[in-house]
Design an enzyme around this catalytic site. Structure first.
Site, PDB file in Angstrom:
ATOM      1  CG  HIS A  48       4.237  20.374   4.712  1.00  0.00           C
ATOM      2  ND1 HIS A  48       3.933  19.884   3.703  1.00  0.00           N
ATOM      3  CD2 HIS A  48       5.701  20.961   4.691  1.00  0.00           C
ATOM      4  CE1 HIS A  48       5.334  20.667   2.624  1.00  0.00           C
ATOM      5  NE2 HIS A  48       6.126  20.524   3.592  1.00  0.00           N
ATOM      6  CB  ILE A  54       2.436  18.083  -1.413  1.00  0.00           C
ATOM      7  CG1 ILE A  54       3.295  19.072  -0.473  1.00  0.00           C
ATOM      8  CG2 ILE A  54       1.673  18.843  -2.157  1.00  0.00           C
ATOM      9  CD1 ILE A  54       3.769  19.063  -1.405  1.00  0.00           C
ATOM     10  N   GLY A  57       9.449  18.001   1.180  1.00  0.00           N
ATOM     11  CA  GLY A  57      10.728  17.280   0.992  1.00  0.00           C
ATOM     12  C   GLY A  57      11.591  16.726   1.903  1.00  0.00           C
ATOM     13  CB  VAL A  58      13.271  18.156   4.383  1.00  0.00           C
ATOM     14  CG1 VAL A  58      11.816  17.793   5.862  1.00  0.00           C
ATOM     15  CG2 VAL A  58      14.139  17.571   5.957  1.00  0.00           C
ATOM     16  CD  GLU A  62      15.785  11.015   8.101  1.00  0.00           C
ATOM     17  OE1 GLU A  62      16.095   9.865   8.984  1.00  0.00           O
ATOM     18  OE2 GLU A  62      16.523  12.195   7.655  1.00  0.00           O
TER      19      GLU A  62
END
Length: 499
Positions: A48, A54, A57-58, A62
């Site tokens: 990623h 970094i 975001g997901v 979660e």
């Protein structure tokens, strides 16, 4: 630290690399604080933004959702193991800064509302050190594991399935073990005691708020019903669209965490806006295909199809012919996809199965619940049902502008003759606003009957009231209905769609 990673694994069914909370620092009331330790070696950093890693975001959301489920399972207590907690809706997530490899993530998650042990709303704030990096609002649904397995098997089989037992009622996120909604009977015939006990037995309990003017009364009735119903009981309200203080009463109910709102006597668009705001499903009432389609277009979660055999106000304005529930239902089911609830004259298990076979997902029954020990009306009111004969059922004019079915009484005779006492202007509470034709005070008539004054009161009832012979408990009544229905299904199973 009150929970380490191994203890967390015993509470929520996740394992590495899918566990996104490593420890819980504290749980105080409706707030939980947890942590996730990241490392540059974690696999999710490898693919990623490889040139500048970094945290996705997901995965941050979660982790917040998993932290929320720890809090929720603690609050649910015994029996939580039989439930799946599914984060199914993110209302909003705002990231102010990225989170990098090696950061220690702090989740501060607050439970905003827990509705009928079915749906919970959360607010999460995510920090690294003292700097807030993200804020998110999301919803968690509580789903029975066995029911989920059943749906999975049905989906794999494809097409319709057969049921040899009465199926549950599923509307959106609501799941009632028994597909029966107790009708909301005003004025104050169905309050917390009846609704709470119906919900306690696995059906849907409804509090009638038409006739009320104080939002505090609505809140108090819902709270008391919940205490009786237990954590999994489903409690709703019923309100006439023409009722005064409509918005205040509905808002109070929604803020109190009511599970659903059934709205009849006039079609209001604002109720759907309120439902979306508070995430409360709205059930519309209809006596025609046209009105049913309008409800579906506006976003109704379910539509109650009510025919001529219902008690109280009937949805057939002057000039429109009366029709049986099942006839309307068969027409509507061809035109709308929204779940349908059949209402009007439904008396026993046979009637329930007939409506389910015609396409209804459940039924609404009011009259049968009047003659229960838990009904909130005066014993004299209940006795009126037991004493009346079939020919004592009569259609009368109501000041609302709709016909209504009632049991014959001295006041009903006066109404039929056009000699009912006019309302006292000094005492008028404007309960149905400008709609009222002032032919008599229906609020006063219904309230007097509910309190036992049958001489001056009005007793509404469905067409099959005369079949009732005894006063029983809610538990006994529901067991009787379910047993009758199941015996029929043992001989000829119900074919239902996989939806």
């Amino acid at each position: 630290m009150i929970l380490n990673k191994e203890q967390i694994k015993k509470i929520i069914p996740y394992d590495d690399p899918f566990l996104w909370v490593d420890e819980v620092e504290s749980i105080e009331g409706n707030t939980i604080i947890g942590y996730k330790y990241t490392s540059p070696e974690d696999p999710y950093f490898k693919g990623h933004f490889v040139d500048f890693p970094i945290m996705p975001g997901v995965l941050i959301i979660e982790g917040a959702a998993q932290t929320a489920t720890i809090l929720l399972r603690k609050q649910m207590g015994k029996g939580h193991e039989q439930k799946h907690l599914l984060a199914y809706k993110v209302r909003g997530a705002t990231f102010s800064q990225p989170i990098f490899p090696g950061d220690k993530i702090r989740y501060e998650v607050k439970l905003l509302g827990f509705y009928g042990y079915k749906v919970a709303n959360f607010l999460a704030k995510i920090f690294v050190g003292k700097k807030q990096k993200c804020e998110a609002r999301f919803v968690v649904a509580i789903v029975d594991k066995e029911k989920l397995k059943e749906r999975k098997v049905a989906a794999e089989q494809g097409g319709p399935i057969t049921r040899k037992k009465l199926p549950p009622l599923k509307v959106g996120n609501l799941l009632a073990k028994i597909p029966i909604i107790q009708g909301g009977m005003a004025i104050r015939v169905s309050l917390h005691n009846l609704a709470g006990n119906v919900a306690r037995q696995g059906a849907v309990g409804i509090i009638a708020v038409s006739g009320m003017t104080d939002p505090a009364e609505v809140r108090a009735e819902i709270k008391q019903a919940r205490e009786i119903a237990g954590p999994e009981g489903i409690i709703g309200i019923n309100i006439m669209g023409v009722a005064s203080h409509f918005k205040q009463l509905v808002t109070a109910a929604m803020e109190e965490g009511v599970n659903l709102v059934i709205q009849g006597a006039g079609f209001r668009k604002d109720i759907f806006e309120m439902g979306r705001k508070y995430n409360v499903p709205i059930f519309s009432m209809a006596s025609s295909v046209k009105v049913a389609k309008k409800g579906e277009e506006m976003g109704a979660a379910a539509i109650v199809i009510e025919g001529e055999d219902a008690g109280g106000h009937l949805g057939f304005p002057k000039g429109r012919p009366f029709r049986k529930t099942i006839d309307i239902l068969k027409d509507v089911v061809k035109e709308v996809k929204t779940p349908l609830i059949a209402a009007g004259g439904i008396f026993d298990g046979k009637d329930i199965i007939e409506m389910l076979r015609a396409g209804a997902k459940g039924v609404q029954m009011a009259t049968r619940f009047v003659t229960t020990k838990e009904c909130d009306a005066d014993p004299k009111f209940k006795q009126a049902y037991l004493d009346a004969k079939k020919e004592d059922g009569i259609i009368i004019h109501s000041p609302v502008g709709l016909p209504g079915r009632a049991i014959k009484s001295p006041l009903v005779d006066k109404i039929s003759e056009g000699k009912a006492p006019k309302p006292d202007p000094k005492r008028c509470k404007g309960c149905i606003g400008m709609v009222c034709d002032k032919s008599y005070c229906i609020l006063d008539a219904l309230e007097k009957a509910r309190k036992g004054d049958l001489e001056n009161g009005l007793v509404f009832a469905g067409s099959n009231f005369w079949k009732i012979k005894d006063i029983v408990s809610v538990k006994e009544l529901i067991e009787e209905l379910v047993t009758e229905a199941n015996k029929i299904l043992e001989q000829e199973p119900l074919i239902v769609n996989n939806d």
